[in-house]
Design a protein around this motif. Structure first.
Motif, PDB file in Angstrom:
ATOM      1  N   THR A  38     -24.285 -62.725 -58.319  1.00  0.00           N
ATOM      2  CA  THR A  38     -23.382 -62.310 -59.406  1.00  0.00           C
ATOM      3  C   THR A  38     -23.391 -63.292 -60.588  1.00  0.00           C
ATOM      4  O   THR A  38     -23.046 -62.926 -61.700  1.00  0.00           O
ATOM      5  CB  THR A  38     -21.922 -62.151 -58.901  1.00  0.00           C
ATOM      6  N   GLN A  45     -23.128 -60.563 -47.297  1.00  0.00           N
ATOM      7  CA  GLN A  45     -21.755 -60.692 -47.783  1.00  0.00           C
ATOM      8  C   GLN A  45     -20.774 -60.065 -46.789  1.00  0.00           C
ATOM      9  O   GLN A  45     -21.083 -59.084 -46.129  1.00  0.00           O
ATOM     10  CB  GLN A  45     -21.605 -60.027 -49.158  1.00  0.00           C
ATOM     11  N   GLN A  72     -18.127 -54.161 -51.696  1.00  0.00           N
ATOM     12  CA  GLN A  72     -17.582 -54.872 -52.852  1.00  0.00           C
ATOM     13  C   GLN A  72     -18.682 -55.663 -53.568  1.00  0.00           C
ATOM     14  O   GLN A  72     -18.746 -55.673 -54.799  1.00  0.00           O
ATOM     15  CB  GLN A  72     -16.461 -55.821 -52.396  1.00  0.00           C
ATOM     16  N   ALA A  73     -19.558 -56.287 -52.758  1.00  0.00           N
ATOM     17  CA  ALA A  73     -20.656 -57.075 -53.336  1.00  0.00           C
ATOM     18  C   ALA A  73     -21.540 -56.188 -54.205  1.00  0.00           C
ATOM     19  O   ALA A  73     -21.926 -56.558 -55.327  1.00  0.00           O
ATOM     20  CB  ALA A  73     -21.472 -57.725 -52.222  1.00  0.00           C
ATOM     21  N   CYS A 117     -20.700 -53.336 -55.560  1.00  0.00           N
ATOM     22  CA  CYS A 117     -19.879 -52.878 -56.680  1.00  0.00           C
ATOM     23  C   CYS A 117     -19.846 -53.916 -57.807  1.00  0.00           C
ATOM     24  O   CYS A 117     -20.028 -53.591 -58.986  1.00  0.00           O
ATOM     25  CB  CYS A 117     -18.483 -52.595 -56.135  1.00  0.00           C
ATOM     26  N   ASP A 118     -19.683 -55.179 -57.416  1.00  0.00           N
ATOM     27  CA  ASP A 118     -19.644 -56.258 -58.399  1.00  0.00           C
ATOM     28  C   ASP A 118     -20.985 -56.377 -59.137  1.00  0.00           C
ATOM     29  O   ASP A 118     -21.024 -56.503 -60.361  1.00  0.00           O
ATOM     30  CB  ASP A 118     -19.332 -57.603 -57.714  1.00  0.00           C
ATOM     31  N   SER A 166     -21.657 -53.391 -61.512  1.00  0.00           N
ATOM     32  CA  SER A 166     -20.910 -53.345 -62.765  1.00  0.00           C
ATOM     33  C   SER A 166     -21.470 -54.370 -63.763  1.00  0.00           C
ATOM     34  O   SER A 166     -21.500 -54.124 -64.964  1.00  0.00           O
ATOM     35  CB  SER A 166     -19.402 -53.497 -62.525  1.00  0.00           C
ATOM     36  N   ILE A 167     -21.995 -55.491 -63.246  1.00  0.00           N
ATOM     37  CA  ILE A 167     -22.634 -56.460 -64.161  1.00  0.00           C
ATOM     38  C   ILE A 167     -23.920 -55.867 -64.757  1.00  0.00           C
ATOM     39  O   ILE A 167     -24.180 -55.995 -65.952  1.00  0.00           O
ATOM     40  CB  ILE A 167     -22.951 -57.803 -63.446  1.00  0.00           C
TER      41      ILE A 167
END
Lengths: 210, 210
Positions: A169, A192, A197-198, A200-201, A204-205
């Motif tokens: 990330t 992770q 969630q990993a 998803c993060d 989005s980046i």
């Protein structure tokens, strides 16, 4: 050219998955936004590889996510996977294309700017830029391309590009800004605690920096 | 059913070849009477396997000796080999047949009398009886079939049979008398000082005891 969305490309690794199954990791990761999945296995029998590929295909098919097989054209054919990913020490590209046909996705890893240039002569569906940074997942000792390499390749390649190696990330935004169309990750998802969630993060980046 | 002469079947092994090339060993062995050649490689890259297979095909083609690839259907397809040999932990037989088509030789290793019985339901071109005796070449720990196993399988199988594992000039006559159609060997040829003479000796014992 076959259409494929390389934005967030998950490469499997059972040893790094903290004991969780491919199925679990992959389902969670897809909920989080993974757009493609590559099954990479080394040092297992062909039958085991085949069985894992069949299982993964059953998971991915209803979700409409392409299954890409690393290196093994036989497995890709046997399970009718959506594609094959090959590196410089795998089967030659033109042979793979001839056998798989034009409707399957074929991705090729390039490790240098020169290899990326040569790939402009091939009708591959994407190129993997490998490694971007140094990584502990793969034990090949190649000089990382770094952000400069990504920028340089992005300036001339006619192919979609997906960066791999040491991505997390913290550095994803820079990689996308440097011109990569997507990122391929192993441990940044499979290792992770919460793979959904990993994913998803990361997704989005990627999306924000395109 | 594809015609193949399994009388004296050479299986390659670079580690046991005393530093000599596949090409040298194979050319000598064919002069001595080898009727089929199987390329077996483990722990090398797909590209290296492919390159070895291409080389071997170039050697065998003018001599009209079939090249059979062990395990790797992708390599068999890539070099248009005459056939594929699979074991119980390789790709499932029906998948291999579907992909390779009916005109290619497919051999299947059976390790028990029960597996030989099941193979009667398959249109394989030959079965490998493996291992006949204990051997240091393969590290699988299977109970040897021994001569009794050969006899039993020969009594009901509809397939050509080729025995493998621990075979040498001392026990070849007994194996053929027990009902095998041929022998497959590794070190009994590749590790011998004179592979041509070794092949010649084995071939004459096979032919005399048929």
């Amino acid at each position: 050219m076959n259409n494929c969305d390389v934005s967030l490309y998950l490469v499997t690794d059972r040893e790094l998955s903290l004991g969780r199954s491919h199925q679990y990791i992959v389902e969670q990761a897809i909920k989080g936004g993974v757009t493609m999945v590559q099954l990479r296995e080394k040092n297992i029998s062909t039958r085991e590889f085949y069985n894992l590929a069949i299982e993964l295909k059953q998971t991915l098919k209803p979700l409409n996510i392409p299954l890409i097989i690393n290196d093994r054209l036989d497995i890709a054919l046997a399970v009718d996977a959506e594609g094959l990913h090959i590196g410089q020490s795998d089967i030659p590209y033109h042979i793979a294309r001839e056998i798989l046909g034009k409707n399957k996705i074929i991705g090729l890893s390039v490790e240098t700017v020169e290899q990326a240039r040569s790939a402009n002569n091939l009708d591959v569906d994407y190129i993997g830029l490998s490694p971007v940074f140094s990584t502990q997942t793969k034990h090949d000792i190649n000089t990382p391309l770094e952000l400069e390499g990504i920028q340089q390749i992005a300036s001339f390649t006619k192919h979609k590009t997906v960066a791999i190696g040491g991505i997390n990330t913290q550095n994803t935004a820079d990689i996308i800004k440097a011109g990569a169309d997507g990122i391929a990750v192993v441990s940044a998802i499979v290792s992770q605690k919460d793979p959904r969630q990993a994913a998803c993060d990361l997704k989005s980046i990627v999306d924000k920096n395109k």
